[in-house]
Design a protein around this motif. Structure first.
Motif, short mmCIF file in Angstrom:
data_model
loop_
_atom_site.label_atom_id
_atom_site.label_comp_id
_atom_site.label_asym_id
_atom_site.label_seq_id
_atom_site.Cartn_x
_atom_site.Cartn_y
_atom_site.Cartn_z
N ARG A 16 11.57 6.55 -5.07
CA ARG A 16 9.75 7.05 -4.53
C ARG A 16 8.51 6.57 -4.43
O ARG A 16 8.32 6.43 -3.84
CB ARG A 16 9.81 8.40 -5.84
N GLU A 17 8.85 6.16 -5.65
CA GLU A 17 7.16 5.21 -5.74
C GLU A 17 6.96 4.20 -4.98
O GLU A 17 5.50 4.20 -3.67
CB GLU A 17 6.49 4.71 -7.13
N VAL A 18 7.88 3.40 -4.56
CA VAL A 18 8.43 2.47 -3.75
C VAL A 18 7.72 3.18 -1.79
O VAL A 18 7.08 2.51 -1.26
CB VAL A 18 9.18 1.27 -3.17
N ALA A 19 8.57 4.20 -1.46
CA ALA A 19 8.40 4.75 -0.46
C ALA A 19 7.24 5.25 0.25
O ALA A 19 7.08 5.62 0.95
CB ALA A 19 9.40 6.34 -0.61
N LYS A 20 6.22 5.59 -1.14
CA LYS A 20 4.64 6.44 -0.74
C LYS A 20 4.50 4.83 0.25
O LYS A 20 2.85 5.38 1.05
CB LYS A 20 4.27 6.27 -2.27
N ASP A 21 4.70 4.13 0.00
CA ASP A 21 3.68 2.69 0.82
C ASP A 21 4.78 2.68 2.09
O ASP A 21 4.15 1.62 3.71
CB ASP A 21 4.21 1.58 0.43
N TYR A 22 5.64 3.77 2.52
CA TYR A 22 6.45 3.72 4.11
C TYR A 22 6.77 5.15 4.47
O TYR A 22 7.16 5.73 4.37
CB TYR A 22 7.61 2.35 3.59
N PRO A 23 5.41 5.35 4.95
CA PRO A 23 5.60 6.52 5.16
C PRO A 23 6.42 6.89 6.59
O PRO A 23 6.32 8.34 6.85
CB PRO A 23 3.43 7.17 5.59
#
Ligand code: ATP
Length: 334
Positions: free
Chosen positions: A186-193
């Protein structure tokens, strides 16, 4: 001229790696193979499963094509595959699952890639026996390993213009371990909206995959789930004989098929060589030889579509050698 380590392995390994070598040779790409071996056959001869020369070769060449290696069942033997992945920090196990047009499978146009965390989880190899009547295995999940596999999956999705990534977990039960993995993704996904994160519990994932695999493009998951889902997904596109794979770290990469050593058909010239041939194509892509990689893929697809020289697992009658020859013929004529 590339210098590449070749580990033939055991079971069907020597037959299929030999096929991959011949196919690469037919493309005109020059490779100086550094052939070293590990596994059961070596153990019988030398008393060690992985001789030092294997490590030396891998450390020198940084890239390898590898056949399957059987780990003897029982005490005292650690899986060689797991050991190599851990020793060289080959943290991404990348397994593309793609339908071959024209083959008869329940699903058409399956096209997804599994990113399996390759260094920890339940494959940490830590098992204890607290008492005579009980055993336990320890599942290790770390932030550093979870973040790096998540980053690899998202980077891949951007490069290949994918819209969705499914994180597969069991965080409802394994709250600390799978919970940490899920949090990291989820944390990494934040950088890929622009990429949709699909959160799927592993048991539901099995059902979703066999009912509608088209809803998935990239899957990122922990070690054991990734292993199991890879075989399931292989079944969606025609079986283990077709699915390639790569173990990639920052410094070193080992390319190998998803299948194991298949002792039931070993030495019989019956194994489907496609999975390791496609793994070799992934290796050439990794080296930047994209056109040659594509040529190999197209040649293998043509052989399968023509259906004249295919192995028994695909419903044909041909041997490993005959199927390989047909792919080589296609390389010459494409
Ligand atoms: P491992 O635990 O080593 O990964 P596995 O349990 O996945 O191995 P495999 O050795 O891959 O098992 O074999 C599973 C089944 O698939 C066997 O019946 C085998 O014959 C078949 N199989 C695997 N690879 C191939 C191939 N390249 N061509 C044809 N059949 C294959």
């Amino acid at each position: 001229m590339y210098k590449i380590t070749l580990i033939p392995g055991d079971g069907i390994g020597p037959e299929v790696t030999n096929a991959a070598r011949k196919v690469i040779e037919a493309t005109g790409i020059k490779i100086d193979w550094d052939i070293v071996n590990a596994g059961l056959d070596v153990y019988k001869e030398k008393g060690v499963l992985v001789p030092d020369e294997v490590y030396e070769s891998l450390e020198k060449n940084k890239i390898a094509l590898k056949g399957p290696i059987t780990t003897p069942i029982g005490k005292g033997f650690r899986s060689i595959n797991v050991s190599l992945r851990k020793k060289y920090n080959l943290f991404s196990n990348v397994r593309p699952i793609k339908s071959i047009p024209g083959t008869s499978n329940p699903f058409k146009n399956v096209d997804l890639v599994i990113f399996r965390e390759n260094t920890e989880g339940l494959y940490s190899g830590i098992e204890n026996k607290p008492s005579e009547d009980s055993s336990e295995a320890i599942k290790i999940i770390t932030k550093v390993a979870s973040l790096r596999i998540a980053k690899a999956a998202f980077k891949y999705a951007v490069k290949k213009n994918k819209k969705r990534i499914a994180v597969v977990h069991k965080a409802n039960i394994l709250k600390l371990t799978d919970g940490l993995f899920l949090d990291c993704v989820r944390e990494v996904a934040k950088d890929y909206p622009n990429i949709i994160l699909q959160e799927v519990i592993v048991d539901n994932m099995c059902m979703q995959l066999v009912m509608n695999p088209h809803q998935f493009e990239v899957i990122v998951t922990t070690n054991l789930y990734g292993d199991i889902l890879s075989d399931l997904c292989a079944g969606l596109v025609g079986g283990l004989g077709l699915v390639p794979g790569a173990n990639i770290g920052d410094d070193l990469a080992i390319f190998e098929a998803v299948h194991g050593s298949a002792p039931d058909i070993a030495g019989k010239n019956m194994a489907n060589p496609t999975a390791i041939i496609l793994s070799a194509a992934m290796m050439l892509n990794h080296l930047g030889e994209t056109q040659t990689a594509d040529l190999i893929i197209q040649a293998a697809i043509k052989t399968i579509q023509e259906g004249k020289f295919i192995t028994r697992d695909l419903g044909g009658l041909s041997s490993t050698d005959e199927m390989t020859e047909s792919i080589i013929e296609n390389i010459k004529n494409l």
